[in-house]
Design an enzyme around this catalytic site. Structure first.
Site, PDB file in Angstrom:
ATOM      1  N   ASP B  24       0.841  -1.196   0.000  1.00 29.81           N
ATOM      2  CA  ASP B  24       0.000   0.000   0.000  1.00 29.81           C
ATOM      3  C   ASP B  24       0.873   1.242   0.000  1.00 29.81           C
ATOM      4  OD1 ASP B  24      -2.261  -1.525   0.166  1.00 29.81           O
ATOM      5  OD2 ASP B  24      -2.945  -0.749   2.099  1.00 29.81           O
ATOM      6  N   LYS B  81      -8.310   0.604  -5.164  1.00 27.75           N
ATOM      7  CA  LYS B  81      -9.484   0.008  -4.523  1.00 27.75           C
ATOM      8  C   LYS B  81     -10.777   0.712  -4.925  1.00 27.75           C
ATOM      9  CE  LYS B  81      -7.099  -1.302  -0.206  1.00 27.75           C
ATOM     10  NZ  LYS B  81      -7.030  -2.763  -0.309  1.00 27.75           N
ATOM     11  N   GLY B 153      -5.488  -2.967   8.770  1.00 27.86           N
ATOM     12  CA  GLY B 153      -5.140  -1.798   9.570  1.00 27.86           C
ATOM     13  C   GLY B 153      -4.959  -2.087  11.043  1.00 27.86           C
ATOM     14  N   ARG B 165      -6.197 -20.523   7.041  1.00 29.82           N
ATOM     15  CA  ARG B 165      -6.371 -21.905   7.530  1.00 29.82           C
ATOM     16  C   ARG B 165      -7.735 -22.452   7.135  1.00 29.82           C
ATOM     17  NH1 ARG B 165      -2.915 -24.681  10.458  1.00 29.82           N
ATOM     18  NH2 ARG B 165      -1.276 -23.636  11.636  1.00 29.82           N
ATOM     19  N   GLY B 214      -3.407  -7.335   8.153  1.00 27.35           N
ATOM     20  CA  GLY B 214      -2.766  -7.430   9.463  1.00 27.35           C
ATOM     21  C   GLY B 214      -1.312  -7.860   9.433  1.00 27.35           C
ATOM     22  N   SER B 236      -0.866  -1.284   5.974  1.00 29.97           N
ATOM     23  CA  SER B 236      -0.311  -0.272   6.875  1.00 29.97           C
ATOM     24  C   SER B 236       1.059  -0.669   7.395  1.00 29.97           C
ATOM     25  CB  SER B 236      -1.268  -0.083   8.052  1.00 29.97           C
ATOM     26  OG  SER B 236      -2.600  -0.073   7.597  1.00 29.97           O
TER      27      SER B 236
END
Lengths: 192, 294
Positions: B24, B81, B153, B165, B214, B236
Site C-alpha cells: 500500500d 481500490k 489496519g 487456515r 494485518g 499499513s
C-alpha cells in the site's frame, strides 16, 4: 536432463509443469548451490525489477553466467526476456543479466488493460499457430548482429535467439502448448 | 485477432505476481520506495487502512490525481481500490488505466447486497474472502485473484491466519470428498458447483490467492506463505513502521525465504519498531472491516 527454473518470483510452477509434460526433470532454483548439475535454465515471467533485484541480492549473477559460459541453453519469458537483455530503454539503471545483445522496452504493448492473447505464426515451431499470451509484455527494440529474430507482433520483435539464449515476450507456460519448451530443450542438444 | 481481457490474461497477470509482495502506498515517494525494495506491485490509496480506521466516516475510491501520480512514478503494476458493489468507481479506475482493481472491504461498502459483476471488465479484479465459499462466489463473479480479508489496519495477523487456515482446510476436505458429496458441500458453503468441482480436481483454488489484512513483520509474511499463500499484501505494516524502507526490503526477502528460519532470523534484525497493533477483541463490531461483503 535437469532444467532449472529461476524461482525468485513469478510463474515458476507453470514452467515446472510444462517441463514435466515434456518428460524432463525441472527444479526451482533460488540459491547458488542449487545450480550444480543443471543443463539449462528458464527465467520465468514475473516483475523484472523484483527478480533483477533478488538476483543481485542473492548472488545468482555468477551461477547464471557460469551456465551460459558452459553452453547451457537459457530461456527467458516476458520478464525473463527483459532480464536476459543488455539494457532497458528509459531505465538505464535496471539490474539485468545482459547475456543477449538486446535493448528492450518494458510494458511495450501498454498496461494490463491492453494485455491480450492472439494466434501467431511462429514458423520455427511448425505450421500450426502458437497462442501468444501477452501480459504487460515487453519487446525487443534494438539488437546486435548475433541476434536472430524468430517472431514479430505489430512490427515489434517478440521472439529472438542468440546462440544458447532464447527470449520471448509472451507466456507459453500459460497455454499448455509444449512446442516452445521442446524447441528450447532441443537447443541444448544441438550446441557444440 | 487480438482478444483483450480474457480470463487467461487476467488470471495470468496474478500468476506473474506469485511469490511477491504488494504494498500500500499513498504518494509517489512511497511508491518509489516500494518499487526499489522489490514490490511486485503497489496499491494506490489516499490513506492506509490504519488511518482509514482512525479517521472513521465514509472511505471511498482514492482521488484520481493520487492514483495517476503513483502510476507515473513507478513501472510496476498499480492497483487501486473500489468500494464493494460500486461498479462506477471500478469503471473510473479502469478508465484511469490501473492494472488491477481491489473490490475492497477496507472502503465503506456501496452495496450491501451485490458485489460488482467483475467479468464485464477488461481490467482484472482481486477480492477478499474469509472461506472457500466466499472465495468461489467472488471467482464466480469474475475475480481473477483472491486474498484473505484478515482484519486490515490492525497490524494483527490473527484474522489473516484464521481465513487462510479455513480456506486451505476446506480445499483439503473437498479434494478428499467423493463426487456424490460435492453438491451438498456446494450448498452448505454457498459455492458455485462447477467451481467447487474444479477445486476438487485441482486440489487448489482456480486463481492465485494472496494473504492480506494485518501483516506487519517479516515473520508474519513468512507465516502466511508457510500456510499456503501465493504472495502477500502489506497495507499499513510498511509505512506505519519506524523504518519503511528497511521493513519493505525485509518483507520482500522474508516472502522469498519463508521456509528458511536462519535467513528469516537475519532478515528480521535491525528493523526498528513495527506498526502499533490492535487487539481484535477491542474492536467494536461496526469497526470490523472483514464482515463487510459476503
Amino acid at each position: 536432463m535437469k532444467i532449472g527454473v529461476l524461482a525468485l518470483q513469478g510463474a515458476v510452477s507453470e514452467h515446472l509443469d510444462m517441463l514435466k509434460a515434456c518428460g524432463v526433470e525441472g527444479v526451482g532454483v533460488r540459491a547458488p548451490e542449487e545450480f550444480a548439475g543443471l543443463e539449462g535454465l528458464i527465467i520465468p515471467g514475473g516483475e523484472s525489477t523484483t527478480i533483477g533485484r533478488l538476483i543481485e541480492k542473492r548472488g545468482l549473477k555468477g551461477p547464471i553466467a557460469e551456465l551460459w559460459d558452459k553452453g547451457m541453453p537459457i530461456m527467458g519469458t516476458c520478464a525473463g526476456l527483459v532480464l536476459l537483455g543488455r539494457e532497458v530503454a528509459g531505465c538505464p539503471g535496471q539490474q539485468l543479466l545482459g547475456h543477449m545483445d538486446t535493448v528492450v522496452v518494458r510494458n511495450g504493448f501498454g498496461r494490463q488493460r491492453e494485455s491480450f492473447e492472439t494466434d501467431m505464426a511462429m514458423p520455427f515451431l511448425g505450421k500450426a499457430p502458437f497462442r501468444g499470451v501477452f501480459i504487460r509484455a515487453p519487446y525487443i527494440a534494438r539488437f546486435g548482429e548475433g541476434v536472430e529474430v524468430l517472431g514479430s507482433m505489430e512490427g515489434r520483435v517478440i521472439a529472438a535467439r542468440q546462440g544458447r539464449g532464447l527470449a520471448v515476450a509472451f507466456h507459453p507456460e500459460l497455454t499448455g502448448d509444449l512446442r516452445l519448451h521442446q524447441y528450447f530443450l532441443s537447443m541444448g542438444k544441438n550446441l557444440p | 485477432m487480438a482478444e483483450k481481457g480474457t480470463l487467461r490474461v487476467k488470471k495470468g497477470m496474478a500468476q506473474m505476481q506469485k511469490g511477491g509482495v504488494i504494498m500500500d502506498v499513498t504518494n509517489p515517494e512511497q511508491a518509489k520506495i516500494a518499487e526499489a525494495a522489490g514490490a511486485v506491485a503497489v496499491m494506490a490509496l489516499e490513506r492506509v487502512p490504519a488511518d482509514i480506521r482512525a479517521a472513521g466516516g465514509v472511505a471511498r475510491m482514492a482521488d484520481p490525481d493520487v492514483i495517476l501520480g503513483i502510476m507515473e512514478a513507478v513501472t510496476v503494476p498499480v492497483m487501486a481500490k473500489a468500494r464493494i458493489g460500486h461498479f462506477v468507481e471500478a469503471q473510473i479506475l479502469e478508465a484511469l488505466g490501473v492494472d488491477y482493481i481491489d473490490e475492497s472491504e477496507v472502503l465503506t461498502p456501496a452495496d450491501e447486497t451485490f458485489h460488482i459483476q467483475k467479468d464485464k471488465f477488461t481490467v482484472p479484479f482481486v477480492c477478499g474472502a474469509r472461506d472457500l465459499g466466499e472465495a468461489l462466489r467472488r471467482v464466480g463473479e469474475g475475480a481473477a485473484m483472491l486474498r484473505t480479508k484478515g482484519e486490515p489496519g490492525t497490524g494483527n495477523v490473527v484474522e489473516a491466519v484464521r481465513h487462510m487456515r479455513m480456506m486451505m482446510g476446506q480445499i483439503r476436505k473437498v479434494a478428499a470428498m467423493s463426487a456424490d458429496e460435492l453438491m451438498a458441500e456446494a450448498k452448505n458453503i454457498g459455492a458455485p458447483y462447477e467451481l467447487l468441482k474444479e477445486v476438487k480436481e485441482k486440489g487448489a483454488l482456480p486463481v492465485v490467492n494472496f494473504a492480506a489484512g494485518g501483516i506487519a513483520t517479516p515473520a508474519d509474511a513468512a507465516l502466511m506463505m508457510q500456510l499456503g499463500a501465493d504472495g502477500v499484501f502489506v497495507g499499513s505494516g510498511i509505512f506505519k513502521s519506524k523504518d519503511p524502507e528497511a521493513r519493505a526490503k525485509a518483507i520482500v526477502e522474508a516472502t522469498l525465504n519463508y521456509d528458511n528460519p536462519e535467513a528469516l532470523a537475519k532478515i528480521s534484525r535491525g528493523l526498528g519498531e513495527a506498526m502499533p497493533g490492535l487487539e481484535i477483541s477491542s474492536l467494536k463490531e461496526a469497526d470490523r472491516m472483514q464482515v463487510r461483503g459476503w
